[in-house]
Design a protein around this motif. Structure first.
Motif, PDB file in Angstrom:
ATOM      1  N   PRO A 159      35.314  -1.500  35.627  1.00 45.50           N
ATOM      2  CA  PRO A 159      35.544  -2.661  36.501  1.00 45.50           C
ATOM      3  C   PRO A 159      36.606  -2.345  37.553  1.00 45.50           C
ATOM      4  O   PRO A 159      37.576  -1.635  37.281  1.00 45.50           O
ATOM      5  N   THR A 160      36.403  -2.878  38.750  1.00 45.02           N
ATOM      6  CA  THR A 160      37.348  -2.609  39.832  1.00 45.02           C
ATOM      7  C   THR A 160      37.378  -3.755  40.822  1.00 45.02           C
ATOM      8  O   THR A 160      36.376  -4.456  41.005  1.00 45.02           O
ATOM      9  N   GLU A 161      38.534  -3.934  41.437  1.00 41.47           N
ATOM     10  CA  GLU A 161      38.658  -4.915  42.514  1.00 41.47           C
ATOM     11  C   GLU A 161      38.349  -4.282  43.862  1.00 41.47           C
ATOM     12  O   GLU A 161      38.248  -4.972  44.870  1.00 41.47           O
ATOM     13  N   LEU A 162      38.183  -2.961  43.873  1.00 46.34           N
ATOM     14  CA  LEU A 162      37.907  -2.244  45.119  1.00 46.34           C
ATOM     15  C   LEU A 162      36.400  -2.033  45.261  1.00 46.34           C
ATOM     16  O   LEU A 162      35.897  -0.916  45.179  1.00 46.34           O
ATOM     17  N   GLY A 163      35.679  -3.124  45.481  1.00 44.43           N
ATOM     18  CA  GLY A 163      34.231  -3.048  45.595  1.00 44.43           C
ATOM     19  C   GLY A 163      33.767  -2.838  47.025  1.00 44.43           C
ATOM     20  O   GLY A 163      34.561  -2.767  47.968  1.00 44.43           O
ATOM     21  N   THR A 164      32.457  -2.741  47.184  1.00 43.87           N
ATOM     22  CA  THR A 164      31.863  -2.560  48.505  1.00 43.87           C
ATOM     23  C   THR A 164      32.255  -3.706  49.430  1.00 43.87           C
ATOM     24  O   THR A 164      32.162  -4.873  49.061  1.00 43.87           O
ATOM     25  N   GLY A 165      32.713  -3.355  50.633  1.00 42.45           N
ATOM     26  CA  GLY A 165      33.104  -4.355  51.617  1.00 42.45           C
ATOM     27  C   GLY A 165      34.566  -4.743  51.566  1.00 42.45           C
ATOM     28  O   GLY A 165      35.070  -5.384  52.495  1.00 42.45           O
ATOM     29  N   VAL A 166      35.268  -4.360  50.504  1.00 45.20           N
ATOM     30  CA  VAL A 166      36.695  -4.698  50.381  1.00 45.20           C
ATOM     31  C   VAL A 166      37.501  -3.900  51.408  1.00 45.20           C
ATOM     32  O   VAL A 166      37.191  -2.740  51.700  1.00 45.20           O
ATOM     33  N   THR A 167      38.529  -4.521  51.968  1.00 47.16           N
ATOM     34  CA  THR A 167      39.415  -3.823  52.903  1.00 47.16           C
ATOM     35  C   THR A 167      40.835  -3.807  52.350  1.00 47.16           C
ATOM     36  O   THR A 167      41.256  -4.743  51.668  1.00 47.16           O
ATOM     37  N   ASP A 210      46.875  13.677  38.032  1.00 45.15           N
ATOM     38  CA  ASP A 210      47.117  12.728  36.941  1.00 45.15           C
ATOM     39  C   ASP A 210      47.975  11.571  37.446  1.00 45.15           C
ATOM     40  O   ASP A 210      49.169  11.734  37.691  1.00 45.15           O
ATOM     41  N   PHE A 211      47.348  10.406  37.590  1.00 43.40           N
ATOM     42  CA  PHE A 211      48.083   9.231  38.057  1.00 43.40           C
ATOM     43  C   PHE A 211      49.183   8.833  37.074  1.00 43.40           C
ATOM     44  O   PHE A 211      50.172   8.212  37.468  1.00 43.40           O
ATOM     45  N   ALA A 212      48.993   9.171  35.811  1.00 40.47           N
ATOM     46  CA  ALA A 212      49.999   8.807  34.810  1.00 40.47           C
ATOM     47  C   ALA A 212      51.294   9.586  35.026  1.00 40.47           C
ATOM     48  O   ALA A 212      52.376   9.124  34.650  1.00 40.47           O
ATOM     49  N   PRO A 222      49.791   3.774  47.279  1.00 46.41           N
ATOM     50  CA  PRO A 222      49.760   2.451  46.643  1.00 46.41           C
ATOM     51  C   PRO A 222      48.490   2.190  45.836  1.00 46.41           C
ATOM     52  O   PRO A 222      48.538   1.561  44.778  1.00 46.41           O
ATOM     53  N   VAL A 223      47.336   2.678  46.323  1.00 47.23           N
ATOM     54  CA  VAL A 223      46.075   2.416  45.628  1.00 47.23           C
ATOM     55  C   VAL A 223      46.028   3.091  44.260  1.00 47.23           C
ATOM     56  O   VAL A 223      45.252   2.691  43.384  1.00 47.23           O
ATOM     57  N   ASP A 224      46.876   4.101  44.042  1.00 47.26           N
ATOM     58  CA  ASP A 224      46.878   4.802  42.755  1.00 47.26           C
ATOM     59  C   ASP A 224      47.263   3.870  41.608  1.00 47.26           C
ATOM     60  O   ASP A 224      46.826   4.064  40.464  1.00 47.26           O
ATOM     61  N   GLU A 225      48.089   2.876  41.901  1.00 52.63           N
ATOM     62  CA  GLU A 225      48.465   1.905  40.868  1.00 52.63           C
ATOM     63  C   GLU A 225      47.227   1.152  40.380  1.00 52.63           C
ATOM     64  O   GLU A 225      47.058   0.915  39.176  1.00 52.63           O
ATOM     65  N   THR A 226      46.354   0.786  41.325  1.00 52.58           N
ATOM     66  CA  THR A 226      45.113   0.099  40.959  1.00 52.58           C
ATOM     67  C   THR A 226      44.230   1.007  40.118  1.00 52.58           C
ATOM     68  O   THR A 226      43.650   0.580  39.109  1.00 52.58           O
ATOM     69  N   HIS A 227      44.123   2.269  40.529  1.00 53.04           N
ATOM     70  CA  HIS A 227      43.309   3.222  39.767  1.00 53.04           C
ATOM     71  C   HIS A 227      43.826   3.366  38.338  1.00 53.04           C
ATOM     72  O   HIS A 227      43.041   3.391  37.382  1.00 53.04           O
ATOM     73  N   LEU A 228      45.135   3.468  38.199  1.00 52.97           N
ATOM     74  CA  LEU A 228      45.715   3.649  36.869  1.00 52.97           C
ATOM     75  C   LEU A 228      45.465   2.417  36.004  1.00 52.97           C
ATOM     76  O   LEU A 228      45.142   2.541  34.813  1.00 52.97           O
ATOM     77  N   ARG A 229      45.595   1.223  36.591  1.00 57.67           N
ATOM     78  CA  ARG A 229      45.307  -0.006  35.839  1.00 57.67           C
ATOM     79  C   ARG A 229      43.848  -0.050  35.397  1.00 57.67           C
ATOM     80  O   ARG A 229      43.519  -0.603  34.350  1.00 57.67           O
TER      81      ARG A 229
END
Length: 261
Positions: free
Chosen positions: A67-75, A97-99, A105-112
């Motif tokens: 699951p992700t909040e960074l879907g198609t069309g997201v800016t 390794d994001f850990a 900044p987007v790496d925080e979202t990836h790690l979550r």
């Protein structure tokens, strides 16, 4: 021997992919084709294409196993994004390794989202970077292999042309649709102008008729009133009064017509 065999297989895949994506100008078809092909080469749980739009970065297409909040069309803001880095440096970015370390900044979202490593490859068209191909994995160090990175960059070069062609095709389609709408709106406006001109001409004609009719009524009314002053016969007076009243009523109708026009 194994290295030569692997390289031959990768190059064969690149050639097959190039032929496959060259058959379509549809963005979805191009994206689905190379995404399926890449699964035979590298490990990824999320893949996306991102392009700058003004001060923002828009994700044109996203496929994700998590699951992700960074879907198609997201800016997201372009400033300080990994895409801004890739565009500025015109080179691939790898995070192992994001850990352990997060560069953007987007790496925080990836790690979550449970992702650990990523590779972002520039998409070149006519010597300019117009976007990035992004792969992320739930496993750390998924993109350390230099040989696979080189092959991935070669694939990205072919994919970039197909994606750019698809984007140009979509722009051309939108331009045609806008031109069609503009043409239809122009026809509507022209029809309205023609109807307005007809109504204006009709109003002028009605105004002229009303003026002429008013002149005739003035003569009738004047003659009837003169006759009333010179006759004594009650029956004749009654008839003349009827003529006078009819002329007055008709004059009111003419005035209303003149006010309308």
């Amino acid at each position: 021997y194994q290295e030569t065999k692997d390289r031959a297989e990768w190059m064969d895949m690149v050639n097959r992919l190039t032929r496959a994506i060259g058959l379509s100008l549809d963005m979805t078809d191009v994206y689905d084709t190379f995404t399926a092909a890449l699964r035979n080469l590298v490990d990824f749980d999320r893949i996306s294409i991102a392009v700058p739009e003004g001060d923002n970065l828009r994700f044109l297409a996203v496929s994700s196993e998590v699951p992700t909040e960074l879907g198609t069309g997201v800016t997201i803001p372009l400033k300080k994004s990994v895409a801004a880095w890739v565009i500025a440096h015109r080179s691939t970015n790898i995070e192992n390794d994001f850990a352990q370390e997060r560069q953007f900044p987007v790496d925080e979202t990836h790690l979550r989202d449970g992702l650990r490593s990523a590779i972002r490859v520039p998409l070149f068209y006519k010597g300019e970077v117009f976007g990035t191909l992004n792969l992320t994995s739930r496993h750390p160090n998924s993109y350390e292999d230099k040989k696979k990175r080189i092959v991935l960059e070669q694939i990205a070069g072919q994919v970039a042309v197909a994606i750019k062609n698809a984007l140009l095709y979509e722009e051309a389609k939108r331009a045609c649709e806008e031109a069609k709408r503009a043409y239809e709106e122009l026809n509507v406006a022209q029809d309205y102008m023609v109807r307005s001109e007809k109504l204006r001409a009709l109003g002028e004609m009605a105004g002229g008729v009303a003026h002429d009719f008013n002149n005739v009524l003035s003569v009738i009314l004047g003659r009837a009133q003169l006759a009333l002053d010179s006759v004594e016969d009650p029956r004749l007076k009654k008839s003349l009064h009827a003529i006078e009243q009819a002329a007055l009523d008709a004059a009111k109708t003419v005035r209303r017509l003149q006010e309308f026009t």
